[in-house]
Write a protein that holds these residues in place. Structure first.
Motif, PDB file in Angstrom:
ATOM      1  N   LEU A  60       0.891  -1.303  -0.163  1.00 57.44           N
ATOM      2  CA  LEU A  60       0.012  -0.120   0.094  1.00 57.44           C
ATOM      3  C   LEU A  60       0.889   1.164  -0.082  1.00 57.44           C
ATOM      4  CD1 LEU A  60      -2.759  -0.921   2.371  1.00 57.44           C
ATOM      5  CD2 LEU A  60      -3.083  -0.701   0.169  1.00 57.44           C
ATOM      6  N   GLY A  61       2.129   1.105   0.236  1.00 58.03           N
ATOM      7  CA  GLY A  61       2.938   2.125   0.237  1.00 58.03           C
ATOM      8  C   GLY A  61       2.588   3.216   1.334  1.00 58.03           C
ATOM      9  N   ASP A  62       2.405   4.512   0.642  1.00 58.48           N
ATOM     10  CA  ASP A  62       1.822   5.764   1.346  1.00 58.48           C
ATOM     11  C   ASP A  62       0.259   6.061   1.361  1.00 58.48           C
ATOM     12  OD1 ASP A  62       1.171   6.707  -1.207  1.00 58.48           O
ATOM     13  OD2 ASP A  62       2.625   8.390  -1.092  1.00 58.48           O
ATOM     14  N   GLY A  65      -4.486   8.059  -2.264  1.00 55.50           N
ATOM     15  CA  GLY A  65      -5.793   7.722  -3.092  1.00 55.50           C
ATOM     16  C   GLY A  65      -6.784   6.770  -2.401  1.00 55.50           C
ATOM     17  N   CYS A  66      -6.354   5.975  -1.459  1.00 54.09           N
ATOM     18  CA  CYS A  66      -7.017   4.862  -0.819  1.00 54.09           C
ATOM     19  C   CYS A  66      -8.075   5.730   0.092  1.00 54.09           C
ATOM     20  CB  CYS A  66      -6.237   4.234  -0.047  1.00 54.09           C
ATOM     21  SG  CYS A  66      -5.190   2.835  -0.744  1.00 54.09           S
ATOM     22  N   ASN A  67      -9.449   4.986   0.047  1.00 48.98           N
ATOM     23  CA  ASN A  67     -10.344   5.320   0.975  1.00 48.98           C
ATOM     24  C   ASN A  67      -9.790   5.440   2.333  1.00 48.98           C
ATOM     25  OD1 ASN A  67     -12.520   5.545  -1.144  1.00 48.98           O
ATOM     26  ND2 ASN A  67     -12.650   3.464  -0.996  1.00 48.98           N
ATOM     27  N   ARG A  68      -9.008   4.767   2.588  1.00 47.79           N
ATOM     28  CA  ARG A  68      -8.370   4.532   4.130  1.00 47.79           C
ATOM     29  C   ARG A  68      -9.394   3.956   5.199  1.00 47.79           C
ATOM     30  NH1 ARG A  68      -6.610   9.631   8.292  1.00 47.79           N
ATOM     31  NH2 ARG A  68      -6.661   8.182   9.837  1.00 47.79           N
ATOM     32  N   ALA A 186      -9.499   0.533  -1.411  1.00 45.03           N
ATOM     33  CA  ALA A 186      -9.809   0.957  -2.915  1.00 45.03           C
ATOM     34  C   ALA A 186      -9.515   2.401  -3.111  1.00 45.03           C
ATOM     35  CB  ALA A 186     -11.343   0.686  -2.975  1.00 45.03           C
ATOM     36  N   ILE A 187      -9.505   2.595  -4.488  1.00 44.53           N
ATOM     37  CA  ILE A 187      -8.878   4.156  -4.782  1.00 44.53           C
ATOM     38  C   ILE A 187     -10.278   4.799  -4.863  1.00 44.53           C
ATOM     39  CG2 ILE A 187      -7.849   5.448  -6.312  1.00 44.53           C
ATOM     40  CD1 ILE A 187      -6.008   3.901  -4.760  1.00 44.53           C
ATOM     41  N   ASP A 188     -10.363   6.050  -4.195  1.00 48.05           N
ATOM     42  CA  ASP A 188     -11.407   6.895  -4.396  1.00 48.05           C
ATOM     43  C   ASP A 188     -10.789   7.773  -5.343  1.00 48.05           C
ATOM     44  OD1 ASP A 188     -12.999   8.969  -4.196  1.00 48.05           O
ATOM     45  OD2 ASP A 188     -13.091   9.033  -1.900  1.00 48.05           O
ATOM     46  N   PRO A 189     -11.320   8.127  -6.617  1.00 47.60           N
ATOM     47  CA  PRO A 189     -10.755   8.841  -7.677  1.00 47.60           C
ATOM     48  C   PRO A 189     -10.927  10.330  -7.517  1.00 47.60           C
ATOM     49  CG  PRO A 189     -13.022   7.894  -8.440  1.00 47.60           C
ATOM     50  CD  PRO A 189     -12.535   7.158  -7.352  1.00 47.60           C
ATOM     51  N   SER A 194      -4.305  12.092  -3.621  1.00 47.18           N
ATOM     52  CA  SER A 194      -3.857  12.491  -2.547  1.00 47.18           C
ATOM     53  C   SER A 194      -4.067  11.512  -1.334  1.00 47.18           C
ATOM     54  CB  SER A 194      -4.613  13.808  -2.031  1.00 47.18           C
ATOM     55  OG  SER A 194      -5.920  13.922  -2.013  1.00 47.18           O
ATOM     56  N   THR A 195      -3.602  11.804  -0.225  1.00 45.44           N
ATOM     57  CA  THR A 195      -3.753  11.001   0.953  1.00 45.44           C
ATOM     58  C   THR A 195      -4.959  11.390   1.916  1.00 45.44           C
ATOM     59  OG1 THR A 195      -1.079  10.235   1.111  1.00 45.44           O
ATOM     60  CG2 THR A 195      -2.352  10.074   3.203  1.00 45.44           C
ATOM     61  N   ALA A 196      -5.588  10.223   2.360  1.00 44.19           N
ATOM     62  CA  ALA A 196      -6.908  10.856   3.143  1.00 44.19           C
ATOM     63  C   ALA A 196      -6.738  11.202   4.598  1.00 44.19           C
ATOM     64  CB  ALA A 196      -7.742   9.530   3.155  1.00 44.19           C
ATOM     65  N   SER A 197      -5.880  12.349   4.545  1.00 47.37           N
ATOM     66  CA  SER A 197      -5.430  12.930   5.873  1.00 47.37           C
ATOM     67  C   SER A 197      -5.471  14.234   5.790  1.00 47.37           C
ATOM     68  CB  SER A 197      -4.112  12.311   6.449  1.00 47.37           C
ATOM     69  OG  SER A 197      -3.678  12.971   7.492  1.00 47.37           O
ATOM     70  N   SER A 198      -5.864  15.066   6.868  1.00 47.04           N
ATOM     71  CA  SER A 198      -5.747  16.539   6.828  1.00 47.04           C
ATOM     72  C   SER A 198      -4.212  16.908   6.821  1.00 47.04           C
ATOM     73  CB  SER A 198      -6.622  17.223   7.960  1.00 47.04           C
ATOM     74  OG  SER A 198      -6.195  16.615   9.294  1.00 47.04           O
TER      75      SER A 198
END
Length: 204
Positions: A60-62, A65-68, A186-189, A194-198
């Motif tokens: 998964l690396g960083d 783009g993942c839903n997280r 899963a990738i969220d287009p 970007s990473t799902a983090s503020s």
């Protein structure tokens, strides 16, 4: 859907757990292990799940783009389980599962739970597992009052097939875990990579 191509750990219950996880998550896995089963199930169960978690974390690396975060449910044999997962890079595992048998097939109940803990921790994710309902819960709610004995009480040693019931709970748990994991990775287009983090990163 994707499924495990090969799962051979030497333990039938562990094979069933990994296969359920793979098929429900969409991950395609090759898992093979030759452990010290002449001693017990501990090292094989633990090491397989540690390796799976490490591979997942590396793949998964960083996590860009993942839903997280995701949750999912699964049901089998009257057991309903809900699993919530966060690819947080802050490992944590919590559950309220209760396995009432010493063994689930050829893996101890203790090691079934430790397997899920090892997977979650080594994958550096947060997992919460909730046992929503179990077989017989409705009947128990509708049973006779405490001061009224049932017509035909069942002896304690004549409970339903506890081994099969425990295996159903384990399969439901791994299926719900896999479904939640599949949604989380899963990738969220909409994120445009970007990473799902503020903070813009999921660094520990």
């Amino acid at each position: 859907p994707a499924r495990a191509r090969k799962v051979s750990t030497g333990l039938h219950t562990l094979d069933a757990m990994v296969s359920a996880l793979a098929s429900s998550s969409g991950l395609r896995l090759d898992v093979s292990c030759r452990g010290d089963l002449f001693i017990d199930d501990h090292h094989t169960t633990e090491d397989v799940c540690i390796a799976l978690g490490q591979c997942l974390h590396a793949a998964l690396g960083d996590k860009a783009g993942c839903n997280r975060m995701a949750w999912a449910t699964a049901q089998e044999g009257g057991h309903k389980v809900e699993v919530a997962i966060d690819l947080s890079n802050r490992p944590h595992f919590q559950h309220d599962l209760r396995l009432d048998t010493e063994m689930v097939g050829d893996v101890s109940s203790e090691m079934v739970l430790h397997a899920l803990d090892s997977l979650s921790t080594s994958a550096r994710l947060t997992a919460h597992i909730l046992h929503v309902s179990r077989p017989g819960a409705a009947e128990k709610d509708n049973q006779a009052p405490d001061n009224q004995a049932p017509d035909n009480p069942a002896p304690d040693d004549q409970a339903p097939d506890d081994q099969e019931t425990a295996l159903q709970l384990v399969r439901a748990t791994c299926t719900a875990y896999g479904r939640a994991l599949g949604l989380a990775v899963a990738i969220d287009p909409r994120r445009a990579g970007s990473t799902a983090s503020s903070k813009g990163t999921l660094s520990a």
